[in-house]
Design a protein around this motif. Structure first.
Motif, PDB file in Angstrom:
ATOM      1  N   GLN A 106       0.866  -1.182   0.000  1.00 50.35           N
ATOM      2  CA  GLN A 106       0.000   0.000   0.000  1.00 50.35           C
ATOM      3  C   GLN A 106       0.896   1.224   0.000  1.00 50.35           C
ATOM      4  O   GLN A 106       2.007   1.191   0.495  1.00 50.35           O
ATOM      5  CB  GLN A 106      -0.978  -0.013   1.178  1.00 50.35           C
ATOM      6  CG  GLN A 106      -0.367   0.025   2.549  1.00 50.35           C
ATOM      7  CD  GLN A 106      -0.323   1.441   3.128  1.00 50.35           C
ATOM      8  OE1 GLN A 106      -0.794   2.385   2.518  1.00 50.35           O
ATOM      9  NE2 GLN A 106       0.263   1.585   4.290  1.00 50.35           N
ATOM     10  N   LEU A 157      -1.172   5.095   5.441  1.00 56.89           N
ATOM     11  CA  LEU A 157      -2.144   4.967   6.525  1.00 56.89           C
ATOM     12  C   LEU A 157      -1.808   3.759   7.391  1.00 56.89           C
ATOM     13  O   LEU A 157      -1.266   2.769   6.919  1.00 56.89           O
ATOM     14  CB  LEU A 157      -3.557   4.798   5.961  1.00 56.89           C
ATOM     15  CG  LEU A 157      -4.109   5.974   5.173  1.00 56.89           C
ATOM     16  CD1 LEU A 157      -5.480   5.623   4.600  1.00 56.89           C
ATOM     17  CD2 LEU A 157      -4.231   7.202   6.055  1.00 56.89           C
ATOM     18  N   THR A 158      -2.109   3.876   8.661  1.00 56.46           N
ATOM     19  CA  THR A 158      -1.905   2.761   9.575  1.00 56.46           C
ATOM     20  C   THR A 158      -3.230   2.426  10.242  1.00 56.46           C
ATOM     21  O   THR A 158      -4.183   3.207  10.192  1.00 56.46           O
ATOM     22  CB  THR A 158      -0.863   3.103  10.660  1.00 56.46           C
ATOM     23  OG1 THR A 158      -1.321   4.269  11.365  1.00 56.46           O
ATOM     24  CG2 THR A 158       0.503   3.379  10.058  1.00 56.46           C
ATOM     25  N   ASN A 159      -3.273   1.275  10.880  1.00 55.19           N
ATOM     26  CA  ASN A 159      -4.472   0.843  11.562  1.00 55.19           C
ATOM     27  C   ASN A 159      -4.791   1.806  12.701  1.00 55.19           C
ATOM     28  O   ASN A 159      -3.952   2.069  13.550  1.00 55.19           O
ATOM     29  CB  ASN A 159      -4.275  -0.575  12.108  1.00 55.19           C
ATOM     30  CG  ASN A 159      -5.533  -1.164  12.681  1.00 55.19           C
ATOM     31  OD1 ASN A 159      -6.557  -0.506  12.775  1.00 55.19           O
ATOM     32  ND2 ASN A 159      -5.465  -2.412  13.066  1.00 55.19           N
ATOM     33  N   VAL A 160      -5.999   2.333  12.715  1.00 58.33           N
ATOM     34  CA  VAL A 160      -6.378   3.299  13.742  1.00 58.33           C
ATOM     35  C   VAL A 160      -7.320   2.696  14.779  1.00 58.33           C
ATOM     36  O   VAL A 160      -7.871   3.413  15.606  1.00 58.33           O
ATOM     37  CB  VAL A 160      -7.048   4.553  13.119  1.00 58.33           C
ATOM     38  CG1 VAL A 160      -6.057   5.317  12.272  1.00 58.33           C
ATOM     39  CG2 VAL A 160      -8.276   4.171  12.322  1.00 58.33           C
ATOM     40  N   PHE A 161      -7.537   1.384  14.710  1.00 57.67           N
ATOM     41  CA  PHE A 161      -8.424   0.733  15.660  1.00 57.67           C
ATOM     42  C   PHE A 161      -7.710   0.487  16.971  1.00 57.67           C
ATOM     43  O   PHE A 161      -6.515   0.240  17.021  1.00 57.67           O
ATOM     44  CB  PHE A 161      -8.943  -0.584  15.095  1.00 57.67           C
ATOM     45  CG  PHE A 161      -9.787  -0.402  13.870  1.00 57.67           C
ATOM     46  CD1 PHE A 161     -11.058   0.142  13.965  1.00 57.67           C
ATOM     47  CD2 PHE A 161      -9.305  -0.750  12.622  1.00 57.67           C
ATOM     48  CE1 PHE A 161     -11.835   0.318  12.830  1.00 57.67           C
ATOM     49  CE2 PHE A 161     -10.080  -0.577  11.492  1.00 57.67           C
ATOM     50  CZ  PHE A 161     -11.346  -0.049  11.596  1.00 57.67           C
ATOM     51  N   ARG A 162      -8.448   0.503  18.044  1.00 57.06           N
ATOM     52  CA  ARG A 162      -7.874   0.264  19.355  1.00 57.06           C
ATOM     53  C   ARG A 162      -7.697  -1.232  19.572  1.00 57.06           C
ATOM     54  O   ARG A 162      -8.300  -2.040  18.907  1.00 57.06           O
ATOM     55  CB  ARG A 162      -8.770   0.845  20.444  1.00 57.06           C
ATOM     56  CG  ARG A 162     -10.133   0.152  20.531  1.00 57.06           C
ATOM     57  CD  ARG A 162     -10.899   0.591  21.773  1.00 57.06           C
ATOM     58  NE  ARG A 162     -12.240   0.074  21.776  1.00 57.06           N
ATOM     59  CZ  ARG A 162     -12.587  -1.185  22.021  1.00 57.06           C
ATOM     60  NH1 ARG A 162     -11.677  -2.087  22.268  1.00 57.06           N
ATOM     61  NH2 ARG A 162     -13.856  -1.570  22.001  1.00 57.06           N
ATOM     62  N   GLU A 163      -6.885  -1.585  20.529  1.00 55.12           N
ATOM     63  CA  GLU A 163      -6.708  -2.979  20.907  1.00 55.12           C
ATOM     64  C   GLU A 163      -7.974  -3.461  21.609  1.00 55.12           C
ATOM     65  O   GLU A 163      -8.612  -2.697  22.343  1.00 55.12           O
ATOM     66  CB  GLU A 163      -5.524  -3.113  21.868  1.00 55.12           C
ATOM     67  CG  GLU A 163      -4.213  -2.703  21.267  1.00 55.12           C
ATOM     68  CD  GLU A 163      -3.322  -3.891  20.993  1.00 55.12           C
ATOM     69  OE1 GLU A 163      -3.639  -5.002  21.458  1.00 55.12           O
ATOM     70  OE2 GLU A 163      -2.319  -3.696  20.311  1.00 55.12           O
ATOM     71  N   ASP A 164      -8.338  -4.718  21.390  1.00 55.58           N
ATOM     72  CA  ASP A 164      -9.476  -5.293  22.099  1.00 55.58           C
ATOM     73  C   ASP A 164      -9.084  -5.524  23.554  1.00 55.58           C
ATOM     74  O   ASP A 164      -8.028  -6.068  23.845  1.00 55.58           O
ATOM     75  CB  ASP A 164      -9.898  -6.621  21.473  1.00 55.58           C
ATOM     76  CG  ASP A 164     -10.610  -6.430  20.157  1.00 55.58           C
ATOM     77  OD1 ASP A 164     -11.133  -5.333  19.929  1.00 55.58           O
ATOM     78  OD2 ASP A 164     -10.652  -7.380  19.365  1.00 55.58           O
TER      79      ASP A 164
END
Length: 71
Positions: A31, A35-42
């Protein structure tokens, strides 16, 4: 059949053009946007109202809501 044969010839001609491009020394990229993953850790957290929610369920078993089998 003639229409699709013509379109396929154009596509293959374009691929031939791309094959002529010198890509030596170009690093492969999966890619390019940065951009990087912006989701939080579960994280497992205690639910403050779990007892209230389970009290509303028609049937409970082992601390969860009992439902009919789907298989």
């Amino acid at each position: 059949l003639n229409k699709y044969a013509n379109q396929l010839s154009q596509i293959l001609g374009y691929i031939d053009q791309l094959n002529e491009v010198d890509t030596a020394g170009v690093e492969p990229a999966s890619q390019v946007t940065g951009l990087t993953n912006v989701f939080r850790e579960d994280k497992i957290e205690k639910c403050a109202v779990i007892d209230d929610l389970l009290a509303q369920a028609p049937e409970t078993e082992k601390g969860g809501v009992k439902v009919k089998s789907v298989f």
